[in-house]
Motif scaffolding. Structure first.
Motif: not given
Ligand code: GLN
Length: 384
Positions: A172, A18, A319, A234, A364, A123, A203, A34-36
């Motif tokens: 995720n 990320f 995502f 979130k 993703r 994850y 989520y 990219s990063q969520g």
């Molecule tokens: N959980 C977020 C993702 O999946 C990112 C979290 C992080 O940057 N550590 O993108």
């Protein structure tokens, strides 16, 4: 400066994907899917409440386990959504993000030599947390392209050394949502064992198309042996605040708190009080999130429909996975970097979530973005 020869506790670990992809996006001025994290604002009233609590002088340590009004608001929410009663005093702890909740649950349970079952693609924080505590991750595979769990495989992985199973729904990176049958299978696997479940449900409010979030909290035989983690980051578009919570029955929570008090002690007081106000004043915000993100998902899928990316099913999370094998046969990490540099869109290569780097040529994309951002990304993606 150099300090050569220091033995790493995590020799296989580099910088998280990320951070890597967000940095690359920034360097190249790319649209960052990219990063969520959302690129839109949290509810103004929530921000106002933080300012109010700060101005009112509530700026010192919160209670170790969490500000009472927030623990009570969480208890009320969980009971109304999942029918489970958690005591705000002894069965709920506010954490500095879900990441800390997950780490702390693992630190509280896992001893050197213990095995922890995780699902791949996994994850990225789970395995390092297990290994830092001397445990060994054992991988069950979610098979491409539908990423369904194979419960026979899980059953075969559980043995006398198994301390914990880590589950995640909505999932995720896959965007899959586990069914009631999955939860029943999980229940059957752990029945008559000492295995603890760690359920990552960050989520929980993003579930689409008539599917239901199957929290382990709904199932008493699971809830009695589970830590359940969710994240306000979130739900309220505040990933930068790092406020989340963990639920567990009293005895497990007592163990969790023994570790929690020395890992973080307590979490940002004004943010907790503001969240408690907001949850009470606008309970519909969280439950309205599914519709909001379904709209975003559909928007991104429509943008991708005119491209050579093939969107996979997405029933939950923010995502969207997409195959790119009609465009390139490059490995996904190379393709993700080139997409960022040459086409100005950053995404996450899914192979990084597999211990063996399994590469199905899938990226993703995060759709927690304004329609303008998603449309601009769509225009670029349709050029490939
Ligand atoms: N959980 C977020 C993702 O999946 C990112 C979290 C992080 O940057 N550590 O993108």
């Amino acid at each position: 400066m150099a300090f050569a020869g220091f033995p790493s506790r995590l020799p296989q670990v580099g910088t998280t994907i990320f951070t890597v992809m967000s940095q690359l996006a920034a360097e190249h001025g790319a649209i960052n899917l990219s990063q969520g994290f959302p690129d839109f604002a949290p509810p103004p009233r929530l921000l106002q409440r933080v300012a109010d609590h700060m101005a009112a002088g509530r700026n010192q340590y919160a209670l170790m386990a969490g500000a009472l009004p927030l623990c009570e608001a969480i208890a009320a929410k969980v009971e109304s959504l999942y029918g489970a009663r958690y005591d705000g005093d002894s069965e709920i702890t506010v954490t500095a993000g879900a990441t800390q909740g997950i780490y702390t649950a693992i630190a509280a349970c896992v001893r050197p030599g213990d095995e922890v079952v995780v699902f791949a693609p996994v994850y990225d924080s789970y395995v390092p947390a297990i290994e830092l505590n001397g445990g060994k991750a054992v991988f069950a595979t979610l098979r491409f392209p539908d990423y369904r769990p194979d419960w026979d495989e899980v059953r075969a992985l559980v043995g006398p050394r198994t301390r914990m199973i880590v589950v995640n729904t909505p999932y995720n990176p896959s965007g899959a949502v586990w069914s009631a049958a999955d939860l029943a299978a999980l229940e059957a696997v752990v029945r008559d064992t000492g295995v603890v479940v760690l359920a990552d449900e960050v989520y929980e409010h993003m579930v689409f198309d008539g599917a239901r979030h199957e929290s382990v909290a709904r199932y008493p035989a699971l809830a009695e042996r589970s830590f359940v983690v969710s994240s306000f980051g979130k739900t309220y578009h505040i990933t930068g605040w790092k406020v989340a919570y963990c639920l567990a029955p009293r005895q497990l929570m007592a163990e969790f708190r023994k570790a929690h008090q020395f890992i973080v002690f307590a979490v940002n007081q004004p943010a907790q009080l503001a969240l408690a106000d907001f949850m009470r004043e606008d309970p519909g915000f969280a439950t309205g999130l599914a519709d909001f993100y379904r709209g975003k998902r559909d928007f991104l899928r429509m943008e991708l429909a005119g491209s050579r990316f093939e969107a996979l099913p997405c029933v939950g999370t923010y995502f969207q996975l997409a195959r790119y094998d009609a465009i390139s046969d490059e490995p996904d990490t190379a393709f993700a970097q080139r997409l960022t540099r040459e086409h100005g869109v950053a995404a996450i290569p899914v192979s990084v979530f597999y211990p063996g780097g399994d590469d199905h040529r899938v990226l993703r994309f995060c759709f927690a973005k304004t329609d303008e951002t998603l449309a601009a990304a769509g225009r670029r993606l349709r050029n490939l």
